[in-house]
Design a protein around this motif. Sequence first.
Motif, PDB file in Angstrom:
ATOM      1  N   GLU A  93      -0.291  51.638  27.598  1.00 51.60           N
ATOM      2  CA  GLU A  93      -1.064  52.738  27.007  1.00 51.60           C
ATOM      3  C   GLU A  93      -1.545  53.741  28.050  1.00 51.60           C
ATOM      4  OE1 GLU A  93      -4.189  51.005  24.701  1.00 51.60           O
ATOM      5  OE2 GLU A  93      -2.801  49.931  23.404  1.00 51.60           O
ATOM      6  N   ASP A  94      -1.585  53.323  29.332  1.00 54.07           N
ATOM      7  CA  ASP A  94      -2.063  54.221  30.391  1.00 54.07           C
ATOM      8  C   ASP A  94      -0.920  54.848  31.186  1.00 54.07           C
ATOM      9  OD1 ASP A  94      -1.298  51.889  31.638  1.00 54.07           O
ATOM     10  OD2 ASP A  94      -3.081  51.719  32.878  1.00 54.07           O
ATOM     11  N   CYS A  95       0.215  55.050  30.512  1.00 55.15           N
ATOM     12  CA  CYS A  95       1.362  55.784  31.071  1.00 55.15           C
ATOM     13  C   CYS A  95       2.015  55.098  32.270  1.00 55.15           C
ATOM     14  CB  CYS A  95       0.962  57.216  31.411  1.00 55.15           C
ATOM     15  SG  CYS A  95       0.438  58.160  29.972  1.00 55.15           S
ATOM     16  N   HIS A  96       2.256  53.810  32.153  1.00 50.59           N
ATOM     17  CA  HIS A  96       2.991  53.050  33.151  1.00 50.59           C
ATOM     18  C   HIS A  96       4.137  52.323  32.460  1.00 50.59           C
ATOM     19  CE1 HIS A  96      -0.859  53.464  35.308  1.00 50.59           C
ATOM     20  NE2 HIS A  96      -0.116  53.389  36.388  1.00 50.59           N
ATOM     21  N   THR A  97       5.269  52.210  33.150  1.00 46.69           N
ATOM     22  CA  THR A  97       6.343  51.348  32.699  1.00 46.69           C
ATOM     23  C   THR A  97       6.161  50.029  33.433  1.00 46.69           C
ATOM     24  OG1 THR A  97       7.853  53.177  32.304  1.00 46.69           O
ATOM     25  CG2 THR A  97       8.836  51.016  32.620  1.00 46.69           C
ATOM     26  N   CYS A  98       6.055  48.946  32.686  1.00 44.32           N
ATOM     27  CA  CYS A  98       5.790  47.638  33.275  1.00 44.32           C
ATOM     28  C   CYS A  98       6.927  46.684  32.969  1.00 44.32           C
ATOM     29  CB  CYS A  98       4.486  47.058  32.723  1.00 44.32           C
ATOM     30  SG  CYS A  98       3.036  48.073  33.053  1.00 44.32           S
ATOM     31  N   SER A  99       7.117  45.713  33.847  1.00 47.60           N
ATOM     32  CA  SER A  99       8.104  44.667  33.609  1.00 47.60           C
ATOM     33  C   SER A  99       7.491  43.316  33.966  1.00 47.60           C
ATOM     34  CB  SER A  99       9.392  44.919  34.397  1.00 47.60           C
ATOM     35  OG  SER A  99       9.130  44.952  35.773  1.00 47.60           O
ATOM     36  N   CYS A 100       7.846  42.333  33.181  1.00 47.34           N
ATOM     37  CA  CYS A 100       7.313  40.979  33.350  1.00 47.34           C
ATOM     38  C   CYS A 100       8.270  40.165  34.212  1.00 47.34           C
ATOM     39  CB  CYS A 100       7.132  40.324  31.983  1.00 47.34           C
ATOM     40  SG  CYS A 100       6.542  38.620  32.061  1.00 47.34           S
ATOM     41  N   ARG A 101       7.774  39.715  35.332  1.00 46.89           N
ATOM     42  CA  ARG A 101       8.546  38.859  36.229  1.00 46.89           C
ATOM     43  C   ARG A 101       7.920  37.467  36.224  1.00 46.89           C
ATOM     44  NH1 ARG A 101      11.214  42.860  39.432  1.00 46.89           N
ATOM     45  NH2 ARG A 101      11.723  44.387  37.837  1.00 46.89           N
ATOM     46  N   GLN A 102       8.597  36.508  36.769  1.00 42.58           N
ATOM     47  CA  GLN A 102       8.114  35.127  36.776  1.00 42.58           C
ATOM     48  C   GLN A 102       6.730  34.996  37.406  1.00 42.58           C
ATOM     49  OE1 GLN A 102      10.105  32.790  35.338  1.00 42.58           O
ATOM     50  NE2 GLN A 102       8.561  31.203  35.560  1.00 42.58           N
ATOM     51  N   ARG A 103       6.481  35.696  38.490  1.00 40.58           N
ATOM     52  CA  ARG A 103       5.218  35.538  39.211  1.00 40.58           C
ATOM     53  C   ARG A 103       4.230  36.678  39.007  1.00 40.58           C
ATOM     54  NH1 ARG A 103       5.382  32.935  44.729  1.00 40.58           N
ATOM     55  NH2 ARG A 103       4.221  31.332  43.656  1.00 40.58           N
ATOM     56  N   ALA A 104       4.704  37.847  38.516  1.00 42.53           N
ATOM     57  CA  ALA A 104       3.803  38.992  38.436  1.00 42.53           C
ATOM     58  C   ALA A 104       4.304  40.034  37.439  1.00 42.53           C
ATOM     59  CB  ALA A 104       3.653  39.643  39.808  1.00 42.53           C
ATOM     60  N   ILE A 105       3.399  40.934  37.077  1.00 43.21           N
ATOM     61  CA  ILE A 105       3.730  42.112  36.291  1.00 43.21           C
ATOM     62  C   ILE A 105       3.840  43.272  37.277  1.00 43.21           C
ATOM     63  CG2 ILE A 105       2.951  43.723  34.519  1.00 43.21           C
ATOM     64  CD1 ILE A 105       1.217  41.446  33.387  1.00 43.21           C
ATOM     65  N   LEU A 106       4.934  44.003  37.221  1.00 44.92           N
ATOM     66  CA  LEU A 106       5.141  45.172  38.072  1.00 44.92           C
ATOM     67  C   LEU A 106       5.054  46.410  37.194  1.00 44.92           C
ATOM     68  CD1 LEU A 106       5.966  46.546  40.745  1.00 44.92           C
ATOM     69  CD2 LEU A 106       8.339  46.239  40.025  1.00 44.92           C
ATOM     70  N   CYS A 107       4.167  47.356  37.549  1.00 49.53           N
ATOM     71  CA  CYS A 107       3.986  48.583  36.776  1.00 49.53           C
ATOM     72  C   CYS A 107       4.118  49.799  37.680  1.00 49.53           C
ATOM     73  CB  CYS A 107       2.606  48.608  36.116  1.00 49.53           C
ATOM     74  SG  CYS A 107       2.332  47.307  34.901  1.00 49.53           S
ATOM     75  N   CYS A 108       4.799  50.833  37.181  1.00 56.21           N
ATOM     76  CA  CYS A 108       4.951  52.091  37.899  1.00 56.21           C
ATOM     77  C   CYS A 108       4.583  53.243  36.973  1.00 56.21           C
ATOM     78  CB  CYS A 108       6.389  52.281  38.379  1.00 56.21           C
ATOM     79  SG  CYS A 108       6.901  51.084  39.632  1.00 56.21           S
ATOM     80  N   SER A 109       3.895  54.223  37.522  1.00 55.88           N
ATOM     81  CA  SER A 109       3.468  55.381  36.747  1.00 55.88           C
ATOM     82  C   SER A 109       4.672  56.205  36.308  1.00 55.88           C
ATOM     83  CB  SER A 109       2.533  56.249  37.596  1.00 55.88           C
ATOM     84  OG  SER A 109       2.223  57.436  36.921  1.00 55.88           O
ATOM     85  N   ILE A 110       4.600  56.716  35.087  1.00 58.13           N
ATOM     86  CA  ILE A 110       5.658  57.608  34.610  1.00 58.13           C
ATOM     87  C   ILE A 110       5.180  59.055  34.596  1.00 58.13           C
ATOM     88  CG2 ILE A 110       6.862  55.867  33.274  1.00 58.13           C
ATOM     89  CD1 ILE A 110       5.515  56.967  30.779  1.00 58.13           C
TER      90      ILE A 110
END
Length: 111
Positions: free
Chosen positions: A52-69
């Motif tokens: 909702e805060d304008c990031h594309t996120c991906s779920c990995r085994q150990r962490a969530i990685l998010c980058c601003s769009i």
Amino acid sequence: MKWFLGFFLAIGILVTVCDAYCFFQLNNQKESTEGCVQSGKLYEFGTTWQSEDCHTCSCRQRAILCCSIAHSPVGYDTDKCEKIFNKDACSFKVVEKTDPSKECEVHSWVG
């Protein structure tokens, strides 16, 4: 000559990678072992979503990685102009402080 081309390739990759604003959040194994939990929602490992805060996120085994769009303006007259964020469009608009109906010229963006 090959090292010269290799050097410019490496710089090009580095500039591309450094342009994005990203962060990661470690998974809480006590919350779920089936995926990642963000904002109360469970995402399976390997999935990607837009927050909702304008990031594309991906779920990995150990962490969530998010980058601003959203690209942020940096090359504009900050004395005369201000940036306004549109959350629905995930974008910035740069307008004059005294007359917000007039847009300002932006010379560079990051993000």
